[in-house]
Design an enzyme around this catalytic site. Sequence first.
Site, PDB file in Angstrom:
ATOM      1  N   ARG A 177      -8.680  32.071   8.941  1.00  0.00           N
ATOM      2  CA  ARG A 177      -9.429  32.848   9.931  1.00  0.00           C
ATOM      3  C   ARG A 177     -10.839  33.234   9.477  1.00  0.00           C
ATOM      4  NH1 ARG A 177      -5.938  30.660  11.639  1.00  0.00           N
ATOM      5  NH2 ARG A 177      -4.139  31.387  12.835  1.00  0.00           N
ATOM      6  N   SER A 227      -5.080  38.907  18.594  1.00  0.00           N
ATOM      7  CA  SER A 227      -4.436  39.386  17.371  1.00  0.00           C
ATOM      8  C   SER A 227      -5.344  40.375  16.659  1.00  0.00           C
ATOM      9  CB  SER A 227      -4.115  38.210  16.448  1.00  0.00           C
ATOM     10  OG  SER A 227      -3.177  37.343  17.048  1.00  0.00           O
ATOM     11  N   GLU A 297      -8.339  41.095  12.050  1.00  0.00           N
ATOM     12  CA  GLU A 297      -8.860  39.812  12.509  1.00  0.00           C
ATOM     13  C   GLU A 297      -9.891  40.038  13.609  1.00  0.00           C
ATOM     14  OE1 GLU A 297      -7.096  35.968  14.925  1.00  0.00           O
ATOM     15  OE2 GLU A 297      -5.970  36.704  13.187  1.00  0.00           O
TER      16      GLU A 297
END
Length: 303
Positions: A177, A227, A297
Amino acid sequence: MSKLTRLAETLRKEDVGRIRVNEPMSKHTTIRIGGPADLLIEPKNTKSLRKIMKAIYEHDVKWRAIGRGSNLLVSDKGIDGVVIKLGKGMDDLELNGTELRVAGGHSLIKLVAFISKEGLSGFEFAGGIPGSVGGAVYMNAGAHGSEISDILTKALVLFKDGRLEWLTNEEMEFSYRTSILQQRSGIVVVAIFDLKKGNKDSIIAEMNKNKDYRSDTQPWKEPCCGSVFRNPLPNHAGKLVEQSGLKGHQIGGAQISNMHGNFIVNVGGAKADDVLALINLVKKTVKNRYDIDLQTEVEIVYE
């Protein structure tokens, strides 16, 4: 006259695209939260984007770029400076055999559907992932064991000094990520992907399976920002939240989703501070129970 006012006047004369003053960011984030941006600019093409960036650099104004606002939490106080929103006009697509060239403002959902119908494999994992191509590259978006870095060949990046530079997959320094663009501020103008020919029916079926799984397990029908936490592998953030008994917990108008523990939804009138309070509660609880430090995130913009 302020720097921002002079900048707006300069860019209006250049006819670079739509320019809005004190634009509520709640209109441009999927969680429907966020105070006003001093200026929000939607460039009408790449040439206009370069003019915008050059002017921002010359006027020494703070800036940031967004796509479709699906991974973004903006303070209720808003954003100082300029927000560049990539969308229409920055969504070109060109397919040559198995090589895909696509602009950063293109919808990822639409791209995945198109590519699947072309009988090309590589994007099935992204079925149902919201956001833009540029944002997906920036975050190295992924699901089901695959991620953008598996298929990206190179990206054309516009840096704050107006310089355009091609970065290879290796130069993007992808990891879970993350990418180099989270350290070097730049905008993904074009991304090039290397795909593979496959059975169209099988590819579409796989894409739809992933899309349906996302729809069945994640609360995208409600305002949310995707998320919230990175998975602390081999653990999963949503599972840790659920095991901590926090699903459904609500502060103000923000609630930890009953559907998925790693999602916070706006159940009505939520403030950014409500969401941030839930984030901090989850971090503290998981740390105390499991001695795991959760990392966000979602990109949090508190000027």
